[in-house]
Design an enzyme around this catalytic site. Structure first.
Site, PDB file in Angstrom:
ATOM      1  N   LYS A 135     -38.153  -3.953   7.987  1.00 18.20           N
ATOM      2  CA  LYS A 135     -38.109  -2.791   8.877  1.00 18.20           C
ATOM      3  C   LYS A 135     -37.889  -1.553   8.020  1.00 18.20           C
ATOM      4  O   LYS A 135     -36.781  -1.283   7.561  1.00 18.20           O
ATOM      5  CB  LYS A 135     -36.982  -2.891   9.912  1.00 18.20           C
ATOM      6  CG  LYS A 135     -37.085  -1.774  10.964  1.00 18.20           C
ATOM      7  CD  LYS A 135     -35.869  -1.659  11.850  1.00 18.20           C
ATOM      8  CE  LYS A 135     -34.826  -0.707  11.315  1.00 18.20           C
ATOM      9  NZ  LYS A 135     -35.271   0.701  11.138  1.00 18.20           N
ATOM     10  N   GLY A 152     -33.836  -3.176  14.306  1.00 17.08           N
ATOM     11  CA  GLY A 152     -33.055  -3.828  13.251  1.00 17.08           C
ATOM     12  C   GLY A 152     -32.121  -4.883  13.843  1.00 17.08           C
ATOM     13  O   GLY A 152     -31.916  -5.953  13.266  1.00 17.08           O
ATOM     14  N   SER A 178     -26.442   4.124   5.256  1.00 12.76           N
ATOM     15  CA  SER A 178     -25.103   4.709   5.279  1.00 12.76           C
ATOM     16  C   SER A 178     -24.037   3.615   5.421  1.00 12.76           C
ATOM     17  O   SER A 178     -24.316   2.498   5.856  1.00 12.76           O
ATOM     18  CB  SER A 178     -24.976   5.673   6.453  1.00 12.76           C
ATOM     19  OG  SER A 178     -25.048   4.944   7.662  1.00 12.76           O
ATOM     20  N   GLU A 238     -26.216  -2.254   0.531  1.00 11.94           N
ATOM     21  CA  GLU A 238     -26.310  -1.213  -0.500  1.00 11.94           C
ATOM     22  C   GLU A 238     -26.133   0.108   0.241  1.00 11.94           C
ATOM     23  O   GLU A 238     -27.063   0.630   0.826  1.00 11.94           O
ATOM     24  CB  GLU A 238     -27.679  -1.337  -1.181  1.00 11.94           C
ATOM     25  CG  GLU A 238     -27.702  -0.810  -2.582  1.00 11.94           C
ATOM     26  CD  GLU A 238     -28.258   0.575  -2.615  1.00 11.94           C
ATOM     27  OE1 GLU A 238     -27.432   1.518  -2.587  1.00 11.94           O
ATOM     28  OE2 GLU A 238     -29.489   0.723  -2.636  1.00 11.94           O
ATOM     29  N   LEU A 239     -24.884   0.598   0.244  1.00 12.55           N
ATOM     30  CA  LEU A 239     -24.531   1.693   1.150  1.00 12.55           C
ATOM     31  C   LEU A 239     -24.198   2.975   0.377  1.00 12.55           C
ATOM     32  O   LEU A 239     -24.630   3.156  -0.740  1.00 12.55           O
ATOM     33  CB  LEU A 239     -23.375   1.237   2.046  1.00 12.55           C
ATOM     34  CG  LEU A 239     -23.592  -0.157   2.683  1.00 12.55           C
ATOM     35  CD1 LEU A 239     -22.366  -0.605   3.447  1.00 12.55           C
ATOM     36  CD2 LEU A 239     -24.823  -0.161   3.591  1.00 12.55           C
ATOM     37  N   CYS A 299     -28.815   7.622  -3.090  1.00 10.06           N
ATOM     38  CA  CYS A 299     -27.467   7.064  -2.966  1.00 10.06           C
ATOM     39  C   CYS A 299     -26.746   7.207  -4.296  1.00 10.06           C
ATOM     40  O   CYS A 299     -25.528   7.149  -4.355  1.00 10.06           O
ATOM     41  CB  CYS A 299     -27.505   5.636  -2.472  1.00 10.06           C
ATOM     42  SG  CYS A 299     -28.578   4.601  -3.404  1.00 10.06           S
ATOM     43  N   GLU A 341     -19.766  11.188   1.874  1.00  8.99           N
ATOM     44  CA  GLU A 341     -21.109  11.357   1.322  1.00  8.99           C
ATOM     45  C   GLU A 341     -21.930  12.209   2.290  1.00  8.99           C
ATOM     46  O   GLU A 341     -22.244  11.777   3.396  1.00  8.99           O
ATOM     47  CB  GLU A 341     -21.780   9.986   1.155  1.00  8.99           C
ATOM     48  CG  GLU A 341     -23.216  10.070   0.638  1.00  8.99           C
ATOM     49  CD  GLU A 341     -23.975   8.746   0.737  1.00  8.99           C
ATOM     50  OE1 GLU A 341     -23.962   8.125   1.817  1.00  8.99           O
ATOM     51  OE2 GLU A 341     -24.579   8.339  -0.273  1.00  8.99           O
TER      52      GLU A 341
END
Ligand code: UN1
Length: 512
Positions: free
Chosen positions: A187, A227, A244, A265-266, A299, A399
């Site tokens: 996706k 998702g 995020s 993996e944020l 990121c 962030e």
């Protein structure tokens, strides 16, 4: 169309239909709902893509399950040969795909090309890996016994990717998963769906040319609700999600509640320590590209500079001078350094962060703001800015996906490392120094707490050969190179008895 966008879109076949759900060769008509892909470059609607509904998702899963039964039996080096062909196809498509990525998400054309290069690189890596995927052998404590471990494919891997690296991060996952013998359902971000459609065309053609079944590579399109079809689905043993921290917590919990595996993996909040022993030219260049590359939407973007007090003013001045030379504008025009943010919502968040950090006491050293006028009609172009701030400020702890760089002072290296680690995220980090003691302290057990720690290199732009990912709120996952492939396989320990007796382990006696 001075940058040849139309031709690129045509070559990639993304305008020929508007379906988004695909098992490979087959594109499934999945109802009436569409998402729109609007370019942040000029605000133009590029295309509409049909979203995946529950019914077509079911079709996708069934095809994927079937395809897995076939694909897992193909010897790994032969799977690698398919990936080699995909790598070659990407070499041919590099300019078109780089252009589409640049136009659909707004990064510079050079960075678009760089992103496709990462895909080619991971293909090469995966081809070599397909002849490895090593397990260990160990010595059994029992006579006439052999012990070893082997790695088997997991099944269906669900990939949820973000808009900022709309194609490369998918390839890190899918190319590795495929050589491991898994099948993938992807996706792509709902903010960059055409990049997903383009990649699906490229890989589907290779699978088809090799007479392989449909369903090894599937595409689904839509927002988080699509998702969720995957995150709640037991038939998908691994979900690899990039985005995020907020998204990752939701995904991680959903997958954990069914005891599935997730690879997260944020967010990052990446800092560079600039010591008094830094090579200043390298430090400024590294910080600048890290902070403004991809308009601050990596990121791995540099968000904090932690600067020794003795060089603080000098660094500040050089940053002001460097920022004054940045040219902002259409990212396809190679004279520009910085393109737009992804959409107006991102602009709103950028403005809000600037306002809040100033309320907290932040001082604008290089002023921010939205850029208006000719060439900036999309409303997505903002000025990269530099703010003097304190590490504990609420905004500095977060962030914000925009080119806002916070700068701050330190006195001792211990204090600098503590400040550096004093945020909830733990992705990438760097120290700029020519002093061996400082560099080694930063890399030591009591140094940087991030998944990536560099010396005299900025925080972004990692090579695919290393494992990519980070600690704390970055989610702990590792993708791409090194032994990240292990996340895509299941480990099996095997003990074989070739003796004429049946001794029990630990010397246990059990005689009748
Ligand atoms: C990301 O921003 O999600 O290290 C990935 C880098 C790139 C990948 C970034 N190679 O900046």
């Amino acid at each position: 169309d001075q940058f040849g966008i139309r031709a690129a879109l045509n070559n990639l076949g993304v305008l020929s239909e508007n379906l988004g759900t695909s098992t490979g060769n087959e594109w499934i008509n999945s109802g009436q709902d569409y998402i729109e892909s609007v370019s942040p470059v000029d605000g133009v609607l590029i295309g509409k893509i049909q979203t995946t509904d529950k019914k077509s998702y079911e079709q996708i899963i069934l095809k994927a399950q079937e395809a897995f039964k076939f694909w897992r039996k193909v010897p790994a080096p032969q799977r690698g040969e398919i990936i080699r062909q995909i790598g070659d196809a990407l070499r041919v498509a590099k300019m078109d795909l780089g252009k589409l990525v640049s136009y659909e998400m707004g990064k510079s054309y050079q960075e678009g090309l760089g992103e496709v290069q990462e895909m080619i690189d991971i293909c090469d890596f995966a081809v070599g890996l397909s002849r490895q995927l090593y397990g260990l052998t160990m010595h059994s404590e029992r006579p006439g016994h052999r012990m070893y471990e082997q790695w088997h494919p997991l099944g269906i891997v669900g990939i949820i990717s973000a808009f900022n690296f709309p194609v490369a991060v998918w390839s890190w996952n899918s190319m590795i998963a495929w050589v491991c013998g898994d099948v993938c359902i992807w996706k792509p971000s709902e903010k960059a769906p055409l990049s997903g459609v383009a990649c699906q065309h490229i890989v589907a053609k290779i699978f088809k040319e090799n007479g392989l079944p449909d369903g090894i590579s599937s595409l689904i399109v839509g927002d988080y609700k699509v998702g969720e079809f995957m995150t709640h689905d037991k038939r998908v043993p691994l979900i690899s999600a990039t985005g995020s921290t907020r998204m990752g917590k939701v995904v991680g919990m959903a997958v954990a509640s069914r005891l599935g595996r997730s690879l997260l993996e944020l967010g990052g909040n990446n800092g560079i320590i600039i010591t008094e022993n830094a090579d200043m030219d390298i430090a400024i260049r590294g910080a600048l590209f890290g902070a403004v590359g991809t308009a601050g939407q990596r990121c791995t973007t540099t968000r904090r500079l932690i600067i020794h007090e003795s060089v603080y003013e000098k660094v500040k001045e050089r940053l002001i001078s460097a920022y004054s030379k940045l040219v902002i504008g259409n990212p396809l025009d190679e004279k520009n350094h910085v393109g737009p943010l992804i959409d107006k919502d991102a602009v709103r968040k950028y403005l809000e962060a600037l306002k809040k950090v100033k309320e907290e006491g932040g001082i604008e050293v290089v002023a921010g703001g939205v850029i208006e006028g000719k060439g900036f009609e999309s409303g997505c172009y903002v000025k990269p800015c530099v703010i003097e701030a304190q590490n504990h400020f609420e905004m500095v702890q977060e962030e914000t996906f925009a080119p806002i760089l916070y700068i701050m002072k330190y006195k001792t290296i211990e204090e600098a490392i503590a400040m550096h680690n004093g945020v909830p995220q733990g992705l990438s980090s760097a120290i700029m120094t020519l002093n061996m003691r400082e560099a080694e302290a930063f890399l030591s057990t009591s140094g940087s707490d991030c998944g990536i720690a560099n010396v005299n290199i900025g925080t972004s732009g990692a090579e695919i050969g290393g494992a990519f990912g980070g600690e704390k709120e970055t989610g702990g996952g590792r993708e791409s190179g090194s032994d990240s492939w292990k996340a895509y396989m299941r480990r099996q320990t095997n003990t074989i008895n070739y003796s004429t007796a049946l001794p029990l382990a630990q010397g246990i006696k059990f005689d009748i």
